[in-house]
Design an enzyme around this catalytic site. Structure first.
Site, mmCIF file in Angstrom:
data_model
loop_
_atom_site.group_PDB
_atom_site.id
_atom_site.type_symbol
_atom_site.label_atom_id
_atom_site.label_comp_id
_atom_site.label_asym_id
_atom_site.label_seq_id
_atom_site.Cartn_x
_atom_site.Cartn_y
_atom_site.Cartn_z
ATOM 1 N N ARG A 33 0.871 -1.169 0.305
ATOM 2 C CA ARG A 33 0.065 -0.024 -0.145
ATOM 3 C C ARG A 33 1.052 1.205 0.063
ATOM 4 O O ARG A 33 0.605 2.462 -0.593
ATOM 5 C CB ARG A 33 -0.807 0.015 1.313
ATOM 6 N N GLU A 177 -14.347 -13.799 11.442
ATOM 7 C CA GLU A 177 -14.441 -13.054 10.317
ATOM 8 C C GLU A 177 -14.220 -14.051 8.942
ATOM 9 O O GLU A 177 -13.147 -14.375 8.548
ATOM 10 C CB GLU A 177 -13.384 -11.989 9.826
ATOM 11 N N LYS A 219 -17.800 -10.359 11.829
ATOM 12 C CA LYS A 219 -17.271 -9.558 10.789
ATOM 13 C C LYS A 219 -17.486 -10.439 9.776
ATOM 14 O O LYS A 219 -16.739 -11.619 9.509
ATOM 15 C CB LYS A 219 -15.912 -9.187 11.030
ATOM 16 N N SER A 261 -15.272 -4.123 4.090
ATOM 17 C CA SER A 261 -15.270 -3.562 2.676
ATOM 18 C C SER A 261 -14.888 -4.236 1.619
ATOM 19 O O SER A 261 -15.444 -4.272 0.498
ATOM 20 C CB SER A 261 -14.743 -1.974 2.653
ATOM 21 N N GLY A 262 -13.893 -5.136 1.931
ATOM 22 C CA GLY A 262 -13.739 -6.212 0.884
ATOM 23 C C GLY A 262 -13.391 -5.762 -0.777
ATOM 24 O O GLY A 262 -13.830 -6.427 -1.610
ATOM 25 N N GLY A 263 -12.870 -4.729 -0.865
ATOM 26 C CA GLY A 263 -12.690 -4.306 -2.119
ATOM 27 C C GLY A 263 -13.672 -3.458 -2.873
ATOM 28 O O GLY A 263 -13.635 -2.883 -3.948
ATOM 29 N N ARG A 292 -9.376 -0.471 4.000
ATOM 30 C CA ARG A 292 -9.066 0.445 2.833
ATOM 31 C C ARG A 292 -10.174 1.579 2.729
ATOM 32 O O ARG A 292 -9.610 2.745 2.247
ATOM 33 C CB ARG A 292 -8.883 -0.386 1.719
#
Length: 334
Positions: A33, A177, A219, A261-263, A292
């Site tokens: 990142r 999760e 999650k 949020s997973g992309g 993210r």
């Protein structure tokens, strides 16, 4: 720690209008990142970036907790104040990622299983001493023509349940999760079926391992078509499918559910969360645990000048936290 203590921490994690910021990227992931925005990944650059996030003025108004990485929970501000101290002063509960990532599941090509149970009891005890009050373990479920196999779902849910039992023994709230990845061209219906199979397996495993649901947080990913799918769905359809699968599989005794949020883009993640809460009330608080989608815009601005841009980047972090806090109440208006 008693079940009442675990329960009160879990409820504080999903307090109305508050969610969780995930800053638990591994050194390798945060390195990618930072590289993408032209910053060299060193222990100091990672520390400075995470200090910018955690010292955002007013962050505790909309953020109830933060998931940290092993390196981060041991770090301090440039003035020498431990991050966990900074967080607790701001009313933000420290959490810690404890899994060791995924490896291929032998005998099932394409499926993966998460490792990290070996030595976990001792690691959890250490993290509790360092100030953590909750932990996180991520299982990864891939949707393809051949995956996930029922074996992969069961193996991952069994590991999640064993991890959760060890957390509660150590006095930490387990965040479980199981992420169903957005990668692929599958339809929203296929996503729904896989979420349903995963959640049924997960709660069965938690029950078998004597995990107290009242002191556990889920999650989960949203029910969404694969990102390579041509299917067009609006926020209301995502919300409807997601709430339907949760109501059919998740016991009401759970204190709360947070979404990853997973992309998704920042705006999609907020818009979907808002639509989900707009069709409430639900049996549990439905909030967010975004990585993210909370950080991306601020990271880009901070990276341009990590010394001069701290205050401006923090304003962006606060704005994202506020927007998602409103969405967790179904009150975000775009």
């Amino acid at each position: 720690m008693s079940i009442e203590d675990l329960e009160s921490i879990a409820l504080a994690m999903v307090a109305p209008g508050k969610g969780i910021i995930a800053i638990d990227e591994s050194t390798k992931t945060i390195g990618k990142r930072l590289a993408a925005v032209g910053v060299e990944s060193t222990e100091e650059s990672r520390r400075a970036y995470r200090e910018m996030l955690l010292t955002t003025p007013g962050l505790g108004e909309h953020i109830s907790g933060a998931i940290l990485y092993d390196e981060t929970i041991r770090q301090s501000t440039k003035d020498g104040v431990p991050f966990t101290t900074v967080m607790k002063k701001a009313g933000i509960i420290p959490g810690i990622k404890v899994d060791k990532g995924t490896v291929p599941l032998a005998g099932f090509p394409g499926d993966v299983v998460t490792e990290g149970l070996d030595g976990l009891r001792e690691r959890l005890q250490e993290y509790a001493k360092l100030g953590a009050q909750f932990a996180k373990w991520r299982a990864v479920i891939k949707i393809t023509e051949d995956t996930p196999s029922s074996t992969a779902i069961e193996a991952n849910c069994h590991a999640l349940a064993r991890y959760a039992a060890l957390c509660q023994e150590a006095g930490l709230v387990p965040m479980v999760e199981p992420e169903v990845l957005m990668d692929g061209d599958h339809s929203i219906d296929v996503s729904y079926e896989v979420h349903e199979a995963v959640l049924r397996s997960l709660f069965n495993a938690l029950y078998e391992q004597n995990v107290m649901l009242e002191g556990t947080i889920l999650k989960i990913s949203m029910v969404i078509p694969g990102k390579d799918s041509d299917e067009q769905v609006d926020a209301e359809e995502v919300a409807d499918a997601t709430v339907r699968v949760l109501k059919s599989c998740v016991p009401a005794s759970l204190p709360g559910i947070v979404f990853l949020s997973g992309g998704q883009t920042d705006k999609q993640a907020t818009s979907h969360l808002n639509a989900i809460n707009h069709i409430g009330p639900h049996p549990w608080p439905l909030s967010f645990s975004y990585g993210r989608a909370m950080q991306q815009a601020a990271l880009k601005l901070w990276a341009k000048d990590p010394k001069a841009n701290v205050a401006e980047a923090q304003k962006m972090v606060h704005a994202r936290a506020r927007d998602n806090g409103l969405a967790a109440l179904g009150r975000w208006n775009g």
